[in-house]
Design a protein around this motif. Structure first.
Motif, PDB file in Angstrom:
ATOM      1  N   SER A   1       0.651  -1.059  -0.028  1.00 38.30           N
ATOM      2  CA  SER A   1      -0.105   0.164   0.041  1.00 38.30           C
ATOM      3  C   SER A   1       0.803   1.418  -0.099  1.00 38.30           C
ATOM      4  CB  SER A   1      -0.887  -0.056   1.076  1.00 38.30           C
ATOM      5  OG  SER A   1      -1.660   1.186   1.257  1.00 38.30           O
ATOM      6  N   ASP A   2       0.610   2.176  -1.026  1.00 40.25           N
ATOM      7  CA  ASP A   2       1.094   3.383  -1.068  1.00 40.25           C
ATOM      8  C   ASP A   2       0.469   4.498  -0.106  1.00 40.25           C
ATOM      9  OD1 ASP A   2       2.322   5.969  -1.777  1.00 40.25           O
ATOM     10  OD2 ASP A   2       2.490   5.471  -3.894  1.00 40.25           O
ATOM     11  N   SER A   3       0.830   5.197   0.720  1.00 41.83           N
ATOM     12  CA  SER A   3      -0.098   6.291   1.663  1.00 41.83           C
ATOM     13  C   SER A   3      -0.134   7.332   0.753  1.00 41.83           C
ATOM     14  CB  SER A   3       0.620   6.511   2.834  1.00 41.83           C
ATOM     15  OG  SER A   3       1.912   6.812   2.695  1.00 41.83           O
ATOM     16  N   GLY A   4       0.569   7.649  -0.161  1.00 47.28           N
ATOM     17  CA  GLY A   4       0.539   8.854  -1.226  1.00 47.28           C
ATOM     18  C   GLY A   4      -0.535   8.617  -2.223  1.00 47.28           C
TER      19      GLY A   4
ATOM     20  N   ILE B   1      -1.004  -0.909  -4.306  1.00 49.88           N
ATOM     21  CA  ILE B   1      -2.451  -1.279  -4.470  1.00 49.88           C
ATOM     22  C   ILE B   1      -3.039  -0.286  -4.959  1.00 49.88           C
ATOM     23  CG2 ILE B   1      -4.348  -1.724  -3.003  1.00 49.88           C
ATOM     24  CD1 ILE B   1      -2.874  -4.349  -3.154  1.00 49.88           C
ATOM     25  N   GLN B   2      -2.875   1.101  -4.659  1.00 48.94           N
ATOM     26  CA  GLN B   2      -3.747   2.090  -5.236  1.00 48.94           C
ATOM     27  C   GLN B   2      -3.943   2.355  -6.589  1.00 48.94           C
ATOM     28  OE1 GLN B   2      -1.919   2.102  -2.426  1.00 48.94           O
ATOM     29  NE2 GLN B   2      -2.972   2.780  -0.821  1.00 48.94           N
ATOM     30  N   ALA B   3      -2.584   2.189  -7.406  1.00 45.93           N
ATOM     31  CA  ALA B   3      -2.187   2.579  -8.529  1.00 45.93           C
ATOM     32  C   ALA B   3      -2.876   1.131  -9.327  1.00 45.93           C
ATOM     33  CB  ALA B   3      -0.707   2.244  -9.197  1.00 45.93           C
TER      34      ALA B   3
ATOM     35  N   THR C   1       0.456  -6.570   1.106  1.00 51.54           N
ATOM     36  CA  THR C   1       1.709  -7.275   1.507  1.00 51.54           C
ATOM     37  C   THR C   1       2.670  -6.516   2.601  1.00 51.54           C
ATOM     38  OG1 THR C   1       2.887  -6.435   0.014  1.00 51.54           O
ATOM     39  CG2 THR C   1       1.856  -8.693  -0.542  1.00 51.54           C
ATOM     40  N   ALA C   2       2.484  -5.205   2.710  1.00 50.08           N
ATOM     41  CA  ALA C   2       2.901  -4.147   3.252  1.00 50.08           C
ATOM     42  C   ALA C   2       2.409  -2.791   3.257  1.00 50.08           C
ATOM     43  CB  ALA C   2       4.509  -4.271   2.770  1.00 50.08           C
ATOM     44  N   LEU C   3       2.597  -2.157   4.367  1.00 48.91           N
ATOM     45  CA  LEU C   3       2.117  -0.756   4.600  1.00 48.91           C
ATOM     46  C   LEU C   3       3.373   0.161   4.359  1.00 48.91           C
ATOM     47  CD1 LEU C   3      -0.445  -0.954   7.552  1.00 48.91           C
ATOM     48  CD2 LEU C   3      -0.778  -1.520   5.210  1.00 48.91           C
ATOM     49  N   THR C   4       3.298   1.204   3.706  1.00 53.61           N
ATOM     50  CA  THR C   4       4.521   2.099   3.482  1.00 53.61           C
ATOM     51  C   THR C   4       3.843   3.394   3.929  1.00 53.61           C
ATOM     52  OG1 THR C   4       4.053   2.704   1.273  1.00 53.61           O
ATOM     53  CG2 THR C   4       5.308   0.804   1.577  1.00 53.61           C
ATOM     54  N   ALA C   5       4.843   4.017   4.710  1.00 51.76           N
ATOM     55  CA  ALA C   5       4.674   5.538   4.870  1.00 51.76           C
ATOM     56  C   ALA C   5       5.392   6.287   3.969  1.00 51.76           C
ATOM     57  CB  ALA C   5       4.843   5.921   6.479  1.00 51.76           C
ATOM     58  N   GLN C   6       4.596   6.812   2.776  1.00 49.13           N
ATOM     59  CA  GLN C   6       5.281   7.231   1.672  1.00 49.13           C
ATOM     60  C   GLN C   6       4.411   8.276   0.791  1.00 49.13           C
ATOM     61  OE1 GLN C   6       6.127   5.121  -2.735  1.00 49.13           O
ATOM     62  NE2 GLN C   6       5.195   3.892  -1.111  1.00 49.13           N
ATOM     63  N   ASN C   7       5.157   9.171   0.419  1.00 47.78           N
ATOM     64  CA  ASN C   7       4.533  10.346  -0.436  1.00 47.78           C
ATOM     65  C   ASN C   7       5.553  10.624  -1.690  1.00 47.78           C
ATOM     66  OD1 ASN C   7       7.078  11.758   0.382  1.00 47.78           O
ATOM     67  ND2 ASN C   7       6.003  12.812   2.133  1.00 47.78           N
TER      68      ASN C   7
END
Length: 267
Positions: A12-15, A20-22, A39-45
């Motif tokens: 997952s991309d928090s940005g 997953i979002q794309a 599979t993973a959570l990312t703190a991302q922008n």
């Protein structure tokens, strides 16, 4: 035509630009239902990845089982898998199911340089996942790792594709965005090698381009299109998504799969 479902197994991309979002945005605009296993959570922008929290491999398994037990899945796309345990769980669960088109996007490094695949997971991908897949879609850097050679130009991409195909996938697409010259994609399959020329768009807004390409490819395969036609259509979609990328954030902004609807898909 019966509705098709494509399952994405990715981070997952928090940005909101990749992962997953794309994938889910791309599935929506290509006319399939998107299911997901995170599979993973990312703190991302758009400026980079600030942190990664892996989902335990057995909970990834639980997500896959929940999807497969209820939904008819017509294709699967993998993205960020993070560690060897997750790669092996994904391969094991897919082995238990009737085969459907499997597109492996071997996500290794984020746009900002952060690692998204642990070193020991590369061997698990080579040994356990690639032999199951219909097509693997590395960029030049990922092809270099999988093939064990430097990939900088189209000639090297062709050699790398042959080496990667020897690992078991039925086809390999080495994406051309990171190659020298124009961004020509190269497909190696059982019919030989074919190239898909492209035009380089001078922009820093390319976040999620690899995810979008692989998700579109999985969607077209789920709908029954031949591999070579699916690759060509996915190439057009991602080029259009880059050309109409969103002015979001201060870094590598996201591509825009919805450009297909907003501005019309080029022929």
């Amino acid at each position: 035509m019966p509705w098709k479902t494509v399952l994405t197994i990715a981070g997952s991309d928090s940005g909101g630009g990749a992962g997953i979002q794309a994938d889910l945005k791309t599935f929506a605009v290509t006319g399939v239902h998107g299911a997901s296993a995170v599979t993973a959570l990312t703190a991302q922008n758009t400026l980079g990845v600030q942190g990664v929290q892996a989902v335990p491999a057995e909970f990834v398994r639980a997500q896959l089982q929940a999807v497969f037990e209820d939904l008819a899945v017509h294709a699967v796309k993998t993205g960020m898998l993070w560690d060897a345990a997750t790669v092996r769980v994904v391969a094991d669960e897919l082995n238990r199911r009737p085969p459907v088109p499997l597109v492996v996007d071997p996500v290794m490094v984020a746009k900002g340089g952060a690692s998204l695949l642990q070193a020991e997971a590369v061997e698990a991908m080579r040994n356990d996942l690639l032999p199951l897949c219909t097509v693997v879609t590395p960029n030049a850097e990922e092809a270099s790792v999988l093939a064990g050679m430097e990939v900088r130009d189209l000639a090297a991409a062709g050699e790398a594709a042959q080496r990667i195909r020897a690992l078991g996938p039925r086809a390999v697409v080495v994406k051309g965005g990171h190659l020298e010259g124009e961004p020509t994609d190269l497909l190696c399959d059982d019919q030989g090698v074919i190239t898909f020329p492209g035009r380089r768009i001078m922009t820093h807004r390319t976040h999620g381009s690899g995810c979008t390409f692989a998700a579109a490819l999985a969607s077209f395969l789920a709908q029954g299109l031949p591999l070579r036609e699916s690759v060509g259509r996915a190439k057009k979609l991602v080029t259009w998504a880059i050309a109409h990328a969103l002015p979001v954030g201060r870094g590598h902004g996201p591509v825009n799969p919805a450009a297909w609807f907003a501005w019309g898909m080029p022929s």
